[in-house]
Design an enzyme around this catalytic site. Sequence first.
Site, PDB file in Angstrom:
ATOM      1  N   ASP A  86      -3.176  58.006 -22.399  1.00  0.00           N
ATOM      2  CA  ASP A  86      -2.963  59.135 -23.298  1.00  0.00           C
ATOM      3  C   ASP A  86      -3.210  60.435 -22.551  1.00  0.00           C
ATOM      4  O   ASP A  86      -3.792  60.457 -21.463  1.00  0.00           O
ATOM      5  CB  ASP A  86      -3.899  59.046 -24.510  1.00  0.00           C
ATOM      6  CG  ASP A  86      -3.440  59.899 -25.695  1.00  0.00           C
ATOM      7  OD1 ASP A  86      -2.371  60.548 -25.591  1.00  0.00           O
ATOM      8  OD2 ASP A  86      -4.143  59.908 -26.716  1.00  0.00           O
ATOM      9  N   LYS A  87      -2.766  61.511 -23.183  1.00  0.00           N
ATOM     10  CA  LYS A  87      -2.962  62.874 -22.673  1.00  0.00           C
ATOM     11  C   LYS A  87      -3.415  63.733 -23.839  1.00  0.00           C
ATOM     12  O   LYS A  87      -2.974  63.540 -24.982  1.00  0.00           O
ATOM     13  CB  LYS A  87      -1.656  63.371 -22.068  1.00  0.00           C
ATOM     14  CG  LYS A  87      -1.532  64.893 -21.945  1.00  0.00           C
ATOM     15  CD  LYS A  87      -0.717  65.458 -23.106  1.00  0.00           C
ATOM     16  CE  LYS A  87      -0.640  66.979 -23.034  1.00  0.00           C
ATOM     17  NZ  LYS A  87      -0.076  67.540 -24.297  1.00  0.00           N
ATOM     18  N   HIS A  88      -4.299  64.672 -23.553  1.00  0.00           N
ATOM     19  CA  HIS A  88      -4.749  65.599 -24.593  1.00  0.00           C
ATOM     20  C   HIS A  88      -4.733  67.015 -24.042  1.00  0.00           C
ATOM     21  O   HIS A  88      -5.169  67.257 -22.914  1.00  0.00           O
ATOM     22  CB  HIS A  88      -6.165  65.254 -25.068  1.00  0.00           C
ATOM     23  CG  HIS A  88      -6.649  66.166 -26.157  1.00  0.00           C
ATOM     24  ND1 HIS A  88      -6.361  65.945 -27.490  1.00  0.00           N
ATOM     25  CD2 HIS A  88      -7.400  67.300 -26.117  1.00  0.00           C
ATOM     26  CE1 HIS A  88      -6.911  66.905 -28.215  1.00  0.00           C
ATOM     27  NE2 HIS A  88      -7.541  67.745 -27.413  1.00  0.00           N
ATOM     28  N   SER A  89      -4.236  67.954 -24.846  1.00  0.00           N
ATOM     29  CA  SER A  89      -4.209  69.359 -24.454  1.00  0.00           C
ATOM     30  C   SER A  89      -5.200  70.141 -25.300  1.00  0.00           C
ATOM     31  O   SER A  89      -5.367  69.861 -26.493  1.00  0.00           O
ATOM     32  CB  SER A  89      -2.801  69.936 -24.643  1.00  0.00           C
ATOM     33  OG  SER A  89      -2.811  71.339 -24.516  1.00  0.00           O
ATOM     34  N   THR A 110       0.663  69.277 -32.758  1.00  0.00           N
ATOM     35  CA  THR A 110       1.730  68.284 -32.587  1.00  0.00           C
ATOM     36  C   THR A 110       2.144  67.669 -33.917  1.00  0.00           C
ATOM     37  O   THR A 110       3.334  67.445 -34.169  1.00  0.00           O
ATOM     38  CB  THR A 110       1.273  67.195 -31.605  1.00  0.00           C
ATOM     39  OG1 THR A 110       1.015  67.793 -30.330  1.00  0.00           O
ATOM     40  CG2 THR A 110       2.323  66.113 -31.439  1.00  0.00           C
ATOM     41  N   ARG A 116     -18.847  72.345 -38.529  1.00  0.00           N
ATOM     42  CA  ARG A 116     -18.816  73.315 -37.430  1.00  0.00           C
ATOM     43  C   ARG A 116     -17.854  74.453 -37.736  1.00  0.00           C
ATOM     44  O   ARG A 116     -18.103  75.612 -37.387  1.00  0.00           O
ATOM     45  CB  ARG A 116     -18.389  72.622 -36.134  1.00  0.00           C
ATOM     46  CG  ARG A 116     -19.432  71.680 -35.553  1.00  0.00           C
ATOM     47  CD  ARG A 116     -18.821  70.818 -34.462  1.00  0.00           C
ATOM     48  NE  ARG A 116     -18.154  71.617 -33.442  1.00  0.00           N
ATOM     49  CZ  ARG A 116     -17.081  71.226 -32.776  1.00  0.00           C
ATOM     50  NH1 ARG A 116     -16.540  70.036 -33.025  1.00  0.00           N
ATOM     51  NH2 ARG A 116     -16.553  71.993 -31.857  1.00  0.00           N
ATOM     52  N   SER A 138     -16.198  65.778 -29.700  1.00  0.00           N
ATOM     53  CA  SER A 138     -15.154  65.698 -30.716  1.00  0.00           C
ATOM     54  C   SER A 138     -13.860  65.138 -30.131  1.00  0.00           C
ATOM     55  O   SER A 138     -13.255  64.208 -30.681  1.00  0.00           O
ATOM     56  CB  SER A 138     -14.908  67.092 -31.303  1.00  0.00           C
ATOM     57  OG  SER A 138     -13.843  67.066 -32.229  1.00  0.00           O
ATOM     58  N   LYS A 174     -12.551  60.503 -30.431  1.00  0.00           N
ATOM     59  CA  LYS A 174     -11.279  59.999 -30.969  1.00  0.00           C
ATOM     60  C   LYS A 174     -10.503  59.224 -29.904  1.00  0.00           C
ATOM     61  O   LYS A 174      -9.873  58.201 -30.204  1.00  0.00           O
ATOM     62  CB  LYS A 174     -10.441  61.158 -31.504  1.00  0.00           C
ATOM     63  CG  LYS A 174     -11.052  61.871 -32.688  1.00  0.00           C
ATOM     64  CD  LYS A 174     -10.109  62.884 -33.295  1.00  0.00           C
ATOM     65  CE  LYS A 174      -9.977  64.148 -32.476  1.00  0.00           C
ATOM     66  NZ  LYS A 174     -11.153  65.027 -32.562  1.00  0.00           N
ATOM     67  N   LYS A 175     -10.540  59.707 -28.666  1.00  0.00           N
ATOM     68  CA  LYS A 175      -9.808  59.017 -27.605  1.00  0.00           C
ATOM     69  C   LYS A 175     -10.435  57.671 -27.278  1.00  0.00           C
ATOM     70  O   LYS A 175      -9.733  56.689 -27.034  1.00  0.00           O
ATOM     71  CB  LYS A 175      -9.758  59.905 -26.358  1.00  0.00           C
ATOM     72  CG  LYS A 175      -9.013  61.222 -26.559  1.00  0.00           C
ATOM     73  CD  LYS A 175      -7.587  61.007 -27.031  1.00  0.00           C
ATOM     74  CE  LYS A 175      -6.825  62.303 -27.212  1.00  0.00           C
ATOM     75  NZ  LYS A 175      -5.458  62.075 -27.738  1.00  0.00           N
TER      76      LYS A 175
END
Length: 437
Positions: free
Chosen positions: A81-84, A121, A169, A184, A188-189
């Site tokens: 996976d990738k996260h930005s 997204t 938060r 955070s 999830k990942k």
Amino acid sequence: MTLLPQELIRLKRDGRALPPEAIEAFIAGLTEGRVTEGQAAAFAMAVFFRGLSLTERVALTRAMQRSGTVLTWDLPGPVLDKHSTGGVGDTVSLALAAMVAACGGYVPMISGRGLGHTGGTLDKLDSIPGYTTAPDVALFRRVTREVGCAVIGQTPDLAPADRRLYAIRDVTGTVESLDLITASILSKKLAAGLQGLVMDVKAGSGAFMASTEEARGLAESLVTVANGAGLPTRALLTDMDQPLASAAGNAVEVAYALDYLAGRRREPRFHAVTLALGAEMLVLGGLSPETSEAEARLEAALVSGRAAEVFSRMVTALGGPAGLIDAPERHLPRAPVVRPVPAPRAGRVGAIATRDVGVAVIGLGGGRTRPQDAIDHAVGFTDLAELGAEVGPDRPLAVVHARSEAEAARAEAEVVAAYRIGAEAVTARAEILERIG
């Protein structure tokens, strides 16, 4: 070691280290309702001011990961996976998931909605009629296995402690905590059962962390904690001093990604960032020995049409239309007012207040000012001029897509104010600023 919630808060308030088992118990209490919102808010504020050690960050991340379902996969290829961290015109996820899947990876991508001035997204995918962004776990698993990728939203049973703590938060001024951001994102990942993760950490005028130093600090935290929690992770620092794509909005960014996959348009900056992130994913997953070969494989997946085919299959498997990639204009919503944003004078683009472009999209209705707000998926900007571009009578700053003439005029003024035009040519920063991990 079990501590009462107030004792754990007191320890962190006083700058003391928290035992991992105490963090685990606190997060379990938050999930089950034994820890109150007031106690969670006090904990977040104590962490904001006192910080967490690496051991504490890993413990918090793992505790939040284990607060709900943790997926496991039995697939013939690596789960990646990738996260930005978010930006303007950053629609990389839509293309990248399909490209990596076309090269043998499996990408169960759990994405989010817009946050602040940045597009989400899921909001972009909601532009696609019929597309299910919240499938049940069984459908999520099936599409990932059969197609190779599935881009969806966070399900209620994945890292529920993160969802509750984030909501607290958001209203207590602790969103910017490096420790809490790290936990955070990664909880999830980790809950998604990944075998490799690549982080795209933005720096520049359109990023949450504008300075390279701040962005580097977040990237190092994410890489260190993820690897400490058993998830092989790398990060790229990428430039967000201008929109990544020439489109900013929801349906307009989906159309941009479809044009990219189909080969109708491949802008150099967007292409460079997409290839760099995808190459890191393939190397991390053992699908390529080095990034140069990985980039060549990704290019081949684009040129051959395999990546476009994978994306089309994912869309239809999740309820979207079959002909989307070939004729996006038939399916995606379109704004009734589409007009150019004239440049106030002739010259070259010397600087862009990129965050302000994202805010202008929100002003058009393409984002939220309150969580309950509905989004107008049709509005936004296309043909945004990039740094160094020559603008004037024959080249506008952008094209605005709006619901009314009044909204178009307001957005036009905001975009004009966001652009600085001068006589001198400028050189934009490199797309990839640093590699970490």
